[in-house]
Write an enzyme that holds these catalytic residues in place. Structure first.
Site, PDB file in Angstrom:
ATOM      1  CB  SER A  60      -1.034  -0.037   1.249  1.00  0.00           C
ATOM      2  OG  SER A  60       0.100   0.115   2.540  1.00  0.00           O
ATOM      3  CE  LYS A  97      -3.010   2.035   4.855  1.00  0.00           C
ATOM      4  NZ  LYS A  97      -2.086   0.932   4.637  1.00  0.00           N
TER       5      LYS A  97
END
Length: 147
Positions: A60, A97
């Site tokens: 990701s 993230k």
């Protein structure tokens, strides 16, 4: 997941550091002059008591250069800012993230195949630390082929 921390009294390991930089565009004339020696502990770890290492897992964050197996240097003493890559403890599991604070709090992936995380939809969120450095092995990344 196992957290690794820096050795509080590491033996200094220095590696030659060349004076000139390597061009990522057009080549520049080579030089054999050394700038000095570099200890990666002093370069990557500003706050040893608050620093730990994690291995990245998943894809990701490939858009910011974090690939599966990369070693992340994480500093817990830094206050996370908008745009920082952070380690978040979300519902009991770690995730890496990009932190978005404006216009609202979200955790953003750096790969369009993944959806942003809206923390208000989770049971618990703790910002665990800021990723300050990424150490990766280019030979182990997908798409690399030795010639």
């Amino acid at each position: 997941m196992k957290l690794l921390t820096p050795d509080p009294s590491p033996a200094e390991v220095t590696i030659p550091l060349f004076l000139h930089r390597a061009s990522c565009g057009f080549p520049s004339p080579a030089s054999d002059y050394l700038e000095g020696k570099l200890d990666l502990n002093t370069h990557c770890v500003a706050h040893p008591a608050a620093t730990f290492y994690l291995r990245a897992e998943g894809e990701s964050m490939t858009g910011v250069g974090i690939f599966p197996g990369d070693l992340l240097v994480v500093d817990k003493s830094l206050t996370p800012r908008h745009g920082d890559v952070v380690i978040a403890l979300l519902d009991g599991g770690f995730t890496v993230k990009t932190l978005q604070l404006k216009p609202r709090l979200r955790l953003l992936p750096a790969n369009p195949a993944f959806a942003p995380i809206d923390p208000c939809m989770s049971l618990s969120l703790e910002l665990f630390g800021v990723v300050t450095h990424v150490i990766g092995n280019l030979r182990q990344r997908d798409g690399y082929s030795a010639r």
